[in-house]
Scaffold this active site. Structure first.
Site, short mmCIF file in Angstrom:
data_model
loop_
_atom_site.label_atom_id
_atom_site.label_comp_id
_atom_site.label_asym_id
_atom_site.label_seq_id
_atom_site.Cartn_x
_atom_site.Cartn_y
_atom_site.Cartn_z
N ARG A 10 1.04 -1.07 -0.11
CA ARG A 10 0.01 0.15 -0.11
C ARG A 10 0.72 1.19 0.14
O ARG A 10 0.59 2.41 -0.66
CB ARG A 10 -0.95 -0.06 1.25
CG ARG A 10 -1.90 -1.11 1.16
CD ARG A 10 -3.06 -0.94 2.47
NE ARG A 10 -3.80 0.21 2.31
CZ ARG A 10 -4.61 0.52 3.27
NH1 ARG A 10 -4.60 0.01 4.26
NH2 ARG A 10 -5.46 1.62 3.07
N CYS B 126 -1.17 5.91 9.11
CA CYS B 126 -1.63 4.60 8.65
C CYS B 126 -2.79 4.98 7.61
O CYS B 126 -2.60 5.74 6.99
CB CYS B 126 -1.95 3.55 9.80
SG CYS B 126 -3.36 4.07 10.93
#
Length: 283
Positions: A180, A238
Site C-alpha cells: 500500500r 496509517c
C-alpha cells in the site's frame, strides 16, 4: 511505566487491592461487505466471552467520529468519548487495561486516546484476548460511573500539514503494508501511495507470530535503523489512525516518543491537492 502488560501480570493486578478497569475493544478492519459477507461484530464476540469485569467499547462509535473529510476514523467528539469512558468505569485515579482480539490495533487506538486526553495509567494487554489463560464470562458488568474528564493534548498529535513537515524534518513512519505504501494496491482509499518523504515501517513487523510485541531492545534497533534517533522528531500514520496507534505503542515500548497523524492516508489521499509518492523511494 510500561505501555503493555502481560496476561500473568494482569491476572495479578486484577487480584490486587486496586484492580484495573478493563476495556474490551474487539474490532477488525473489514472489507467483507464488498464480498457480500457480514461485517465483523465485536459486540457479539464480546457477548460470547470476555475477561471478567471487562466492558465493551465500540471503536467506530466511541473512539472515532463518523467518516468524512478528516478520514475514516477521525477523532471522536471529546464529550461523547469522555461520557463513554466514565460509563465504562474509567477514573483518573484507577489504572486502565485495554485489550482486543489479538491484533492489537483497536486496543492501541483506545490506549492512545486515553493517553492523549490525559489518563496517567493505561496499558495494553500484550497479545490480546488469546494471551489470557484465565476464565471468561458472558454477562456484561455494570461498573460504577467513573470520574475521568478528558483533556486533549497530553501527547503530540499531527495534522496533515504537521505530517508533511515532519516527513521533511524528522522521521514519519507509514505503518501500512508495504504494497500500500508503494501504491501497488489500494483496497480502501481513493489513491495508493504515500506521503512524500514518509518511511515504510509496517506495524505487523513489530510483533512476533504470537501477536506479542518484540523485545524492547529489538524494537528500538528496528526504529533506529529506519531513522528514529534521540534527536529526531518521530511521527506515524496509517490508513485511518488505528494501526498507526499500534506503531506509536510499539515505539513507546522501545522508549521512543512519537506523534500520531490520526487522519492518516484516508484524510491525506482524499484531498487532490496533497502530493502523492509511489514506489519504494520515500520521495
Amino acid at each position: 511505566m510500561n505501555a503493555i502488560i502481560s496476561a500473568s501480570e494482569l491476572a495479578s493486578d486484577i487480584a490486587g487491592t486496586n484492580p484495573p478497569v478493563l476495556l474490551d475493544i474487539r474490532w477488525q478492519l473489514s472489507v467483507a461487505k464488498a464480498a457480500g459477507e457480514p461485517p465483523f461484530d465485536g459486540r457479539a464476540e464480546y457477548a460470547i466471552g470476555h475477561i471478567p469485569s471487562a466492558v465493551y467499547v465500540d471503536l467506530d462509535g466511541e473512539l472515532a467520529s463518523a467518516p468524512g473529510a478528516r478520514g475514516r476514523h477521525p477523532l471522536p467528539d471529546i464529550a461523547r468519548f469522555g461520557a463513554a469512558m466514565r460509563h465504562a468505569g474509567v477514573s483518573a485515579g484507577r489504572p486502565v487495561v485495554v485489550y482486543d482480539g489479538g491484533q492489537g490495533w483497536a486496543a492501541a487506538r483506545a490506549w492512545w486516546l486515553l493517553r492523549w486526553t490525559g489518563h496517567p495509567d493505561v496499558r495494553v494487554l500484550d497479545g490480546g484476548l488469546p494471551s489470557w489463560e484465565g476464565s471468561l464470562e458472558t454477562a456484561a458488568p455494570t461498573p460504577a460511573e467513573g470520574d475521568f474528564t478528558p483533556e486533549p493534548g497530553a501527547v503530540e498529535l499531527l495534522d496533515a500539514d504537521g505530517a508533511a513537515a515532519l516527513a521533511r524534518s524528522g522521521a514519519l513512519f507509514d505503518a501500512r503494508a508495504g504494497e500500500r505504501y508503494r501504491g501497488e494496491v489500494e483496497p480502501i482509499d481513493r489513491v495508493g501511495g504515500h506521503i512524500p518523504g514518509a518511511l515504510s515501517a509496517p506495524t505487523n513487523e513489530n510483533v512476533g507470530t504470537d501477536g506479542r510485541f518484540l523485545p524492547a531492545e529489538q524494537l528500538a534497533a528496528r526504529f533506529k535503523s529506519l531513522g528514529a534517533t534521540e534527536d529526531t522528531g518521530v511521527g506515524v500514520y496509517c490508513g485511518s489512525g488505528v494501526s498507526g496507534a499500534h506503531e506509536v505503542l510499539a515505539l513507546a515500548v522501545a522508549g521512543i516518543p512519537a506523534a500520531l497523524y490520526v487522519g492518516s492516508w484516508s484524510e491525506w489521499s482524499s484531498d487532490p491537492e496533497r502530493p502523492v509518492a509511489v514506489g519504494p523511494d520515500p520521495q
